[in-house]
Design a protein around this motif. Structure first.
Motif, PDB file in Angstrom:
ATOM      1  N   VAL A 115       0.755  -1.210   0.012  1.00  0.00           N
ATOM      2  CA  VAL A 115       0.006  -0.075  -0.066  1.00  0.00           C
ATOM      3  C   VAL A 115       0.887   1.271   0.195  1.00  0.00           C
ATOM      4  CG1 VAL A 115      -1.933  -1.014   1.241  1.00  0.00           C
ATOM      5  CG2 VAL A 115      -0.203   0.034   2.452  1.00  0.00           C
ATOM      6  N   PRO A 175       1.507   5.302   3.417  1.00  0.00           N
ATOM      7  CA  PRO A 175       0.797   6.115   4.206  1.00  0.00           C
ATOM      8  C   PRO A 175       1.318   6.410   5.646  1.00  0.00           C
ATOM      9  CG  PRO A 175      -0.197   4.001   3.900  1.00  0.00           C
ATOM     10  CD  PRO A 175       0.946   3.891   3.423  1.00  0.00           C
ATOM     11  N   HIS A 232      -1.191   6.111   8.105  1.00  0.00           N
ATOM     12  CA  HIS A 232      -1.979   5.341   8.862  1.00  0.00           C
ATOM     13  C   HIS A 232      -2.020   4.012   8.088  1.00  0.00           C
ATOM     14  CE1 HIS A 232      -5.114   3.598  11.304  1.00  0.00           C
ATOM     15  NE2 HIS A 232      -5.254   4.468  11.838  1.00  0.00           N
ATOM     16  N   GLN A 244      -5.583   1.786   7.949  1.00  0.00           N
ATOM     17  CA  GLN A 244      -6.463   2.565   7.328  1.00  0.00           C
ATOM     18  C   GLN A 244      -6.161   2.161   5.621  1.00  0.00           C
ATOM     19  OE1 GLN A 244      -8.679   6.222   8.253  1.00  0.00           O
ATOM     20  NE2 GLN A 244      -7.328   7.153   6.785  1.00  0.00           N
ATOM     21  N   ALA A 245      -5.267   2.309   5.227  1.00  0.00           N
ATOM     22  CA  ALA A 245      -4.878   2.464   4.045  1.00  0.00           C
ATOM     23  C   ALA A 245      -5.166   0.972   3.443  1.00  0.00           C
ATOM     24  CB  ALA A 245      -3.274   2.673   3.526  1.00  0.00           C
ATOM     25  N   ALA A 300      -7.342  -1.081   4.719  1.00  0.00           N
ATOM     26  CA  ALA A 300      -8.763  -1.073   4.395  1.00  0.00           C
ATOM     27  C   ALA A 300      -9.493  -0.204   3.273  1.00  0.00           C
ATOM     28  CB  ALA A 300      -9.304  -0.606   5.781  1.00  0.00           C
ATOM     29  N   ALA A 301      -8.821   0.806   3.078  1.00  0.00           N
ATOM     30  CA  ALA A 301      -9.105   1.599   1.959  1.00  0.00           C
ATOM     31  C   ALA A 301      -8.928   0.793   0.666  1.00  0.00           C
ATOM     32  CB  ALA A 301      -8.456   2.684   1.738  1.00  0.00           C
ATOM     33  N   GLU A 302      -7.871   0.100   0.477  1.00  0.00           N
ATOM     34  CA  GLU A 302      -7.682  -0.548  -0.796  1.00  0.00           C
ATOM     35  C   GLU A 302      -8.524  -1.853  -0.834  1.00  0.00           C
ATOM     36  OE1 GLU A 302      -4.995  -1.071  -3.032  1.00  0.00           O
ATOM     37  OE2 GLU A 302      -4.876   0.885  -2.521  1.00  0.00           O
ATOM     38  N   TYR A 334     -11.802  -1.663   0.275  1.00  0.00           N
ATOM     39  CA  TYR A 334     -12.974  -1.159   0.091  1.00  0.00           C
ATOM     40  C   TYR A 334     -12.952  -0.820  -1.240  1.00  0.00           C
ATOM     41  CZ  TYR A 334     -15.710   0.093   4.193  1.00  0.00           C
ATOM     42  OH  TYR A 334     -16.347   0.077   5.438  1.00  0.00           O
ATOM     43  N   ALA A 335     -11.909  -0.085  -1.976  1.00  0.00           N
ATOM     44  CA  ALA A 335     -11.918   0.059  -3.286  1.00  0.00           C
ATOM     45  C   ALA A 335     -12.278  -1.213  -4.107  1.00  0.00           C
ATOM     46  CB  ALA A 335     -10.494   0.776  -3.450  1.00  0.00           C
ATOM     47  N   TRP A 389     -15.931  -2.059  -3.845  1.00  0.00           N
ATOM     48  CA  TRP A 389     -16.837  -1.125  -4.541  1.00  0.00           C
ATOM     49  C   TRP A 389     -16.511  -1.125  -6.080  1.00  0.00           C
ATOM     50  CZ3 TRP A 389     -20.474   1.841  -2.375  1.00  0.00           C
ATOM     51  CH2 TRP A 389     -20.808   1.689  -0.799  1.00  0.00           C
ATOM     52  N   LEU A 447     -16.290  -3.262   7.456  1.00  0.00           N
ATOM     53  CA  LEU A 447     -16.437  -2.257   8.570  1.00  0.00           C
ATOM     54  C   LEU A 447     -15.958  -2.380   9.840  1.00  0.00           C
ATOM     55  CD1 LEU A 447     -18.961  -0.104   7.853  1.00  0.00           C
ATOM     56  CD2 LEU A 447     -19.605  -1.040  10.095  1.00  0.00           C
ATOM     57  N   MET A 464     -12.036  -1.772  10.497  1.00  0.00           N
ATOM     58  CA  MET A 464     -11.769  -0.418  10.923  1.00  0.00           C
ATOM     59  C   MET A 464     -12.003   0.103  12.749  1.00  0.00           C
ATOM     60  SD  MET A 464      -9.564   1.082   9.241  1.00  0.00           S
ATOM     61  CE  MET A 464      -9.378   2.790   9.779  1.00  0.00           C
ATOM     62  N   LEU A 484     -13.843   6.476   4.135  1.00  0.00           N
ATOM     63  CA  LEU A 484     -13.616   5.488   3.333  1.00  0.00           C
ATOM     64  C   LEU A 484     -14.757   5.164   2.163  1.00  0.00           C
ATOM     65  CD1 LEU A 484     -12.094   2.807   5.720  1.00  0.00           C
ATOM     66  CD2 LEU A 484     -10.945   4.292   3.982  1.00  0.00           C
ATOM     67  N   SER A 532     -15.013   5.689  -1.856  1.00  0.00           N
ATOM     68  CA  SER A 532     -15.243   4.657  -2.703  1.00  0.00           C
ATOM     69  C   SER A 532     -16.281   4.700  -3.789  1.00  0.00           C
ATOM     70  CB  SER A 532     -15.531   3.097  -1.748  1.00  0.00           C
ATOM     71  OG  SER A 532     -14.466   2.956  -1.022  1.00  0.00           O
ATOM     72  N   GLU A 565      -6.682  12.563   5.046  1.00  0.00           N
ATOM     73  CA  GLU A 565      -5.804  11.429   4.391  1.00  0.00           C
ATOM     74  C   GLU A 565      -6.293  10.515   3.298  1.00  0.00           C
ATOM     75  OE1 GLU A 565      -3.583   8.672   6.726  1.00  0.00           O
ATOM     76  OE2 GLU A 565      -1.856   8.582   5.465  1.00  0.00           O
ATOM     77  N   ARG A 608      -5.456  10.756  -0.404  1.00  0.00           N
ATOM     78  CA  ARG A 608      -5.406   9.497  -1.240  1.00  0.00           C
ATOM     79  C   ARG A 608      -6.081   9.132  -2.335  1.00  0.00           C
ATOM     80  NH1 ARG A 608      -2.445   4.980   0.243  1.00  0.00           N
ATOM     81  NH2 ARG A 608      -3.172   3.015  -0.293  1.00  0.00           N
TER      82      ARG A 608
END
Lengths: 286, 286, 286, 286, 286
Positions: free
Chosen positions: C142, C145, C147, C150-151, C153-155, C157-158, C161, C182, C185, D95, D99, D277, D281
């Motif tokens: 990732v 970053p 955090h 969180q990064a 989790a963002a990946e 999520y992305a 979705w 969910l 996080m 997040l 997304s 952030e 991002r």
């Protein structure tokens, strides 16, 4: 002042549990007459139990009584919360089923009958005891399964999913109803858990043994200092200790017929009344 | 009165745990004969342990025993709640799978087999111990994975999502089933947590050391005042303190074979019976 | 008996925490030699500390130690529960992602890598400490970053979705996956809360001051009655009180490297193993 | 040893709360000079307070202090958990909103501004106190409503449902976002509950009165046995009792500016940083 | 110092509960004049109550008072949490109904009226007491059902499902609204549970009897050692014990008019104000 005093005494006569406990305490009092008689007799040197005998025992006894009282009460209160959720679940099911337009009057009536039968069936199930009239009524609804509450829930499930398949309700309505139906069986499982698993057996035995040893040795240790006052003091102490122990036993199994047990009849009545009011109100409106 | 008395004594013989504890207490009693003998011998001035020796220790010991008992019991009760939810989850899965029309008789049978196998597999998993017959039955269902309960859950997931993809169940039905399947693995994870993480090790050592020092010094401090009464008093105190400590050890790890452990066999049996009743009832109806 | 005795003594040598506490207790013991020497010297009238000095202090000290132990332990246990949920969430994510057919083998591999990286990243994040190898592995996933959890989790999520938008999964599948994502996080936030907010500072100071005053005055008050017995008694009391205080400090911050802290490495290993097993099993089946 | 000793003393100077408490304790110490002077004067027979005066009072005082400390602390910790959930809710909203592809850059920026403004607004709302800069910033976002956090939540709701109506997000995405938006107002309501309802007033008065009577009578009862030692003992006892009482008052209302209160500024800062952030991002990636 | 002193005394005059308790304590003080008079009379040998009489009773009394206080307070706090959720549920309903575009202005007004009427109806329901103006207002909304809160919830349900059937809201919006409507009746059920089931009756009787026996025997046991000091000591002890008992009685039933009861009027007012603000804001915007 006198009214207050009577208020403290009366429960000994009116409450079956407390009458029983008071009786036991008097027995312990009778037993304490033995060391008292010894003390006043020529053999008063025979009893040389040291008067600090109860110091450390008090520590253990306090621990066990607190533990016993708290766990018993929290089981009782959890059982009450479960039945409170049952009230909510039945009411919500009633509100939702009457709001959905997909039910025919006949199936609405049947749904109502099943909903109000569930708490009654659960009550019989938890007590393993059912009067004939109630049994006939339940059997006319779901036949003779082993686990009647589960059979009622299965009927309600079948009814709802059937309505879904025939298109009378859609997926969202199914989900909204499902969340309430689920609660019915979760509540049933929670009550069964409280019914079938009492608190750790060794702790219950410890508590009883500790009370036994404490009360058995109390008058022998007190009598040198307390003389005749040993009698009332032993009775009072025995009353409270045996009382806490006995009430904990009753409260721990909250589905029985003791006076401290939950009033399941009245809870079933409440559910019956409010669910029927919802359906009646709906029938009038349509 | 005598029946009551026997009720207090009998567990010492019938309960393996309490027999063991009583044996230990007698050993401590034997040890207390040393200071008692000293007291009555010519060397009775050798022992000058002050009799208030246990004042502050009681404070710490009380704290540690209360802490130990409460945490051990709440772990045991949490384990019981998890297995109670397992009963609920399996029952609800049964009710829902039979309500959905998208399953063929063969896959319904397989689903039922998987559901009733899950608690059995979890029991073996938690005990790291499985009789041959059960192992064969589980392997015939899911092969030889390391984590059998997870493999069973994976099979059920695969079955449900497969039904979704082939259009036999829709998204809402998927969600309703998913919420129960999720609980299976959450319960498994919760039980593993209780199994693998005992309470903070330092506290357990403190508790044992404190009991040890307390009992080791008790007869020396008591003997001046208590004389020969030191013997019964030490035994009784040792019985309760070692008992609380020993039972806490057992209760803390609730998945074993001790008599205070959870009765997993009977819980598996309950699940088996009620889930099969649901499927049989459904098979009759269709 | 001797084995038991050794079992009580051995932790003083094997446990770093307890060795440290025992050392401190010996220091307090050395300090108590001062009043003892005074008592046996000609100045024995100088010390006239009343022996009931600790009565009320015990009340406050008991309250503070119970409060400290319970809050510290419940934080530790909450942290353990959060990591237990993390095990569940990762496993469920694994089971669901392998059940969904919308993922290509490459994205399945990437998803697996992200899932098993999350606990590792969270461990480093909570300890503000990461070995080079782990850091490299996380950065290759990732980037850099602030955090990292969180990064990750963002990946995830992305990815989910994105699959939704391109029609490879539908809304219901999105929801089922979202509920697990969910949790990741939420667990991270829960751990950060425990890490960053210790219990109310004033209470911690009170506890330490109270222990200090108690131990500082104890030998002076005891020495009249206890004579030379003041030494062992002070050491034992100091051992337990400083021990409870020290262990509470360790347990309160459960993410460190103390022996009573959570074994995060082994938890990360468990997650790694079971998630990989799920994906391997799935890869074999397809 | 000396470093430790200083560690115990220093907070008296560095912590405003403890300095205040120590001052009060010295006042009580000054008051205790009266009975001490009497004791050493010719009137030393005037004071005949029995020295067991505090036996039963200790029982009540212990109960009240434990109750006070536990309830105050659990309110404080609940407030901390609520703010921890706020961190989670804001992060998850970030997040999810990044997304979802349905948001234009402008509305994404506005959404981010609203999210990071919510904790700030809640902080001002709970303290009924807002610096000018913050107030201007909030008013530029949502105007001048009475209940600013609610207005921000309403804006976010409006934004999401608007996206739904215009088809930029679908029903499932709405639901996923709704579950987080809901948490915002639930957290706000939870904080308001803690703010507006303190623990039962009568209990707080009892606690204060009991401490008052205890400390007021303590030196009179001690002075016969303790002589001049009454002074330090009274000061120490007063320090801890008034300390527990005072800290409980502070901790009970955790949203203020006391040093034991929650550090809301830093929590708002954390949310601001991690949410930004996430959006940065995302902006880079697109 | 004097201000503080007055702060401790003033509640005796300003708080109705504490005035009542202080009166009772003075009565007990009057009663204690009997043993005091005896002690100073020629009959002072008649009273030979041993002064350790209260040792074991203190143990039981402590247990019962702690239990009573904790359970009463946790009921009170649970009731407060339920009403806090009611604030949240009403606010969220307001926010959601104004965000949905499917409601005509008339039905929006009616929805708002129903929402703000629910807490008022619940308040009247819990108190079985309703002023005429409120009753008229409620009857104009939903007629004269037995269970007014349920009737209001039924109206809201009907309104929402009606909007669903006529296509003004879709399934997802239905679900989002349903989750809040559900809370209304769950909160109502929770309050009814607290109202109708007080804590186990036997425990309440034990607590009162134990306080009675304790206070009745206290002066007789104290008077040998305490002489005239028996009077203030008995009054102070009676004040706190009767106080804890009386306040527990009030707090246990938190929906009444006592000064420690929940301030339901102000909670209803808060809900009214914030819900109306939401609707007004929305009306302005459209």
């Amino acid at each position: 002042m006198i009214a207050m005093f009577l208020g403290l005494i009366r429960p000994l006569a009116t409450s079956k549990t407390l009458t029983y406990v008071a009786g036991l305490a008097l027995l312990v009092g009778a037993y304490s007459l033995l060391p008292i008689w010894l003390e006043y007799s020529v053999f008063h040197d025979v009893n040389d139990t040291p008067s600090q005998f109860h110091g450390v025992l008090s520590l253990v006894l306090g621990l066990l009584l607190v533990f016993r009282t708290n766990t018993a009460y929290s089981r009782w209160w959890e059982a009450r919360i479960l039945w409170g959720s049952l009230v909510n679940a039945c009411r919500n099911l009633g509100l939702k089923l009457t709001s959905i337009d997909g039910l025919s009057p006949e199936s609405a009536t049947r749904a109502m009958d099943l909903i109000v039968a569930f708490p009654v069936a659960l009550r019989c199930h938890l007590r393993s005891d059912c009067d004939d009239e109630t049994r006939d009524r339940l059997q006319s609804l779901v036949g003779k399964p082993n686990h009647i509450p589960q059979a009622i829930a299965a009927e309600l499930y079948a009814m709802v999913w059937d309505a879904k398949r025939s298109g009378r309700i859609d997926g969202d309505e199914l989900r909204v109803l499902d969340s309430e139906l689920l609660r019915l069986m979760d509540i049933c499982g929670g009550c069964e858990r409280i019914l079938k698993t009492r608190i750790v057996k060794s702790y219950r035995i410890f508590a009883r043994q500790c009370v036994g040893i404490f009360l058995g040795s109390l008058p022998w240790a007190l009598v040198h200092d307390f003389k005749i006052w040993t009698l009332p003091f032993t009775i009072i102490t025995a009353y409270f200790m045996l009382g806490l122990e006995t009430v904990a036993e009753h409260v721990e199994t909250p589905f029985g017929y003791d006076e401290d047990d939950l009033d399941l009849e009245s809870l079933c009545g409440t559910i019956d009344a409010t669910v029927r009011e919802t359906f009646d109100r709906h029938a009038l409106a349509t």
